[in-house]
Motif scaffolding. Structure first.
Motif, mmCIF file in Angstrom:
data_model
loop_
_atom_site.group_PDB
_atom_site.id
_atom_site.type_symbol
_atom_site.label_atom_id
_atom_site.label_comp_id
_atom_site.label_asym_id
_atom_site.label_seq_id
_atom_site.Cartn_x
_atom_site.Cartn_y
_atom_site.Cartn_z
ATOM 1 N N ALA A 1 0.767 -1.262 -0.333
ATOM 2 C CA ALA A 1 0.107 -0.026 0.033
ATOM 3 C C ALA A 1 0.759 1.237 0.021
ATOM 4 O O ALA A 1 2.012 1.388 0.889
ATOM 5 N N ARG A 2 0.435 2.178 -0.866
ATOM 6 C CA ARG A 2 1.339 3.217 -1.040
ATOM 7 C C ARG A 2 0.498 4.491 -0.265
ATOM 8 O O ARG A 2 1.048 5.523 -0.469
ATOM 9 N N MET A 3 -0.843 4.432 -0.029
ATOM 10 C CA MET A 3 -1.879 5.512 0.628
ATOM 11 C C MET A 3 -1.564 5.530 2.087
ATOM 12 O O MET A 3 -1.804 4.439 2.825
ATOM 13 N N THR A 4 -1.421 6.936 2.360
ATOM 14 C CA THR A 4 -1.461 6.763 4.118
ATOM 15 C C THR A 4 -2.604 7.363 4.584
ATOM 16 O O THR A 4 -3.040 7.407 5.735
ATOM 17 N N ARG A 5 -3.412 7.933 3.615
ATOM 18 C CA ARG A 5 -4.560 8.810 4.158
ATOM 19 C C ARG A 5 -5.583 8.790 3.064
ATOM 20 O O ARG A 5 -5.288 8.981 1.850
ATOM 21 N N VAL A 6 -7.076 8.482 3.231
ATOM 22 C CA VAL A 6 -7.878 8.629 2.322
ATOM 23 C C VAL A 6 -8.420 10.220 2.162
ATOM 24 O O VAL A 6 -8.633 10.876 3.192
ATOM 25 N N ARG A 7 -8.667 10.675 0.913
ATOM 26 C CA ARG A 7 -9.171 12.033 0.612
ATOM 27 C C ARG A 7 -10.494 12.323 1.252
ATOM 28 O O ARG A 7 -11.337 11.357 0.868
ATOM 29 N N GLY A 8 -10.710 13.130 1.711
ATOM 30 C CA GLY A 8 -12.169 13.707 2.125
ATOM 31 C C GLY A 8 -12.941 14.155 0.824
ATOM 32 O O GLY A 8 -12.445 14.655 -0.063
ATOM 33 N N LEU A 9 -14.051 14.073 0.982
ATOM 34 C CA LEU A 9 -15.067 14.446 -0.135
ATOM 35 C C LEU A 9 -15.622 15.952 -0.060
ATOM 36 O O LEU A 9 -16.134 16.450 -1.089
ATOM 37 N N ASP A 10 -15.251 16.569 0.877
ATOM 38 C CA ASP A 10 -15.919 18.039 1.248
ATOM 39 C C ASP A 10 -16.903 18.416 0.809
ATOM 40 O O ASP A 10 -17.018 19.412 0.202
ATOM 41 N N PHE A 11 -17.977 17.718 1.076
ATOM 42 C CA PHE A 11 -19.252 17.960 0.594
ATOM 43 C C PHE A 11 -19.961 19.478 1.521
ATOM 44 O O PHE A 11 -20.807 20.085 0.943
ATOM 45 N N TYR A 12 -19.607 19.463 2.740
ATOM 46 C CA TYR A 12 -19.629 20.691 3.324
ATOM 47 C C TYR A 12 -19.165 22.155 2.745
ATOM 48 O O TYR A 12 -19.911 23.009 2.529
ATOM 49 N N SER A 13 -17.884 22.108 2.326
ATOM 50 C CA SER A 13 -17.447 23.159 1.890
ATOM 51 C C SER A 13 -17.896 23.576 0.457
ATOM 52 O O SER A 13 -17.917 24.667 -0.035
ATOM 53 N N LYS A 14 -18.361 22.321 -0.225
ATOM 54 C CA LYS A 14 -18.879 22.519 -1.565
ATOM 55 C C LYS A 14 -20.374 23.176 -1.423
ATOM 56 O O LYS A 14 -20.640 23.733 -2.406
ATOM 57 N N ALA A 15 -20.963 22.901 -0.148
ATOM 58 C CA ALA A 15 -22.323 23.691 -0.343
ATOM 59 C C ALA A 15 -22.365 24.857 0.471
ATOM 60 O O ALA A 15 -23.281 25.660 0.336
ATOM 61 N N LYS A 16 -21.261 25.315 0.977
ATOM 62 C CA LYS A 16 -21.059 26.625 1.489
ATOM 63 C C LYS A 16 -21.218 27.881 0.850
ATOM 64 O O LYS A 16 -22.025 28.762 1.098
ATOM 65 N N ALA A 17 -20.785 27.753 -0.501
ATOM 66 C CA ALA A 17 -21.192 28.920 -1.437
ATOM 67 C C ALA A 17 -22.648 29.279 -1.581
ATOM 68 O O ALA A 17 -22.976 30.281 -1.439
ATOM 69 N N GLU A 18 -23.123 28.009 -1.973
ATOM 70 C CA GLU A 18 -24.557 28.305 -2.141
ATOM 71 C C GLU A 18 -25.610 28.544 -1.030
ATOM 72 O O GLU A 18 -26.435 29.161 -1.124
#
Length: 163
Positions: free
Chosen positions: A123-140
């Motif tokens: 395995a070469r990945m140490t962290r799973v990326r987040g989906l950031d759905f809160y920050s994507k909803a913030k502008a609207e």
């Protein structure tokens, strides 16, 4: 002797109407926050859909609900604080808020146990990326909040004019 009198009946009626308007403000504000919470909740749920999260049963979207502050000063859309099944074959019990945080901001990947002497981790990945759905909803959500505030002021003006 000259005498000067002022009839304050109209003035008193004005202040009575003004006091009635002020007494209606908390109720109007609460209604505005509830409407705002419902609209922002819809936006967050759409952001969960757009994020690419595989949520076929809609559990993550169902956890996102509006919460009005105790002083009626704000509304926030966040996960409910309930225990939910998580992990492979639902072996773990986690708080829905914690699970939503892991999905939104990412989480660390468990490393190998290190028991086998010749084990070489692939395995070469140490962290799973987040989906950031809160920050994507913030502008609207900010646009929605401005619309609701303007609507609140319009209703306040109409209420004032009716009195």
């Amino acid at each position: 002797m000259q005498e000067f009198t002022i009839d304050t009946g109209g003035w008193k009626a004005f202040w009575d109407r003004w006091q009635e308007t002020i007494n209606q403000l908390p109720g109007l504000k609460e209604v505005m926050l509830e409407r705002l919470g419902g609209r922002v909740q819809g936006e967050v749920r759409q952001a969960v859909d757009r994020s690419g999260l595989h949520d076929s049963r809609g559990r993550v979207k169902r956890w996102q609900n509006p919460h009005v502050g105790s002083g009626r000063g704000y509304v926030a859309v966040r996960a409910d604080s309930v225990e939910v099944a998580a992990g492979y074959r639902d072996r773990q019990r986690l708080n829905a808020g914690a699970l939503t945080n892991f999905l939104s901001s990412g989480h660390k990947v468990r490393g190998p146990s290190g028991r086998a002497k010749r084990y070489q981790p692939r395995a070469r990945m140490t962290r799973v990326r987040g989906l950031d759905f809160y920050s994507k909803a913030k502008a609207e959500s900010e646009k929605i909040a401005v619309q609701e505030a303007e609507d609140f002021l319009r209703r306040l003006t109409v209420t004032e004019l009716k009195l």
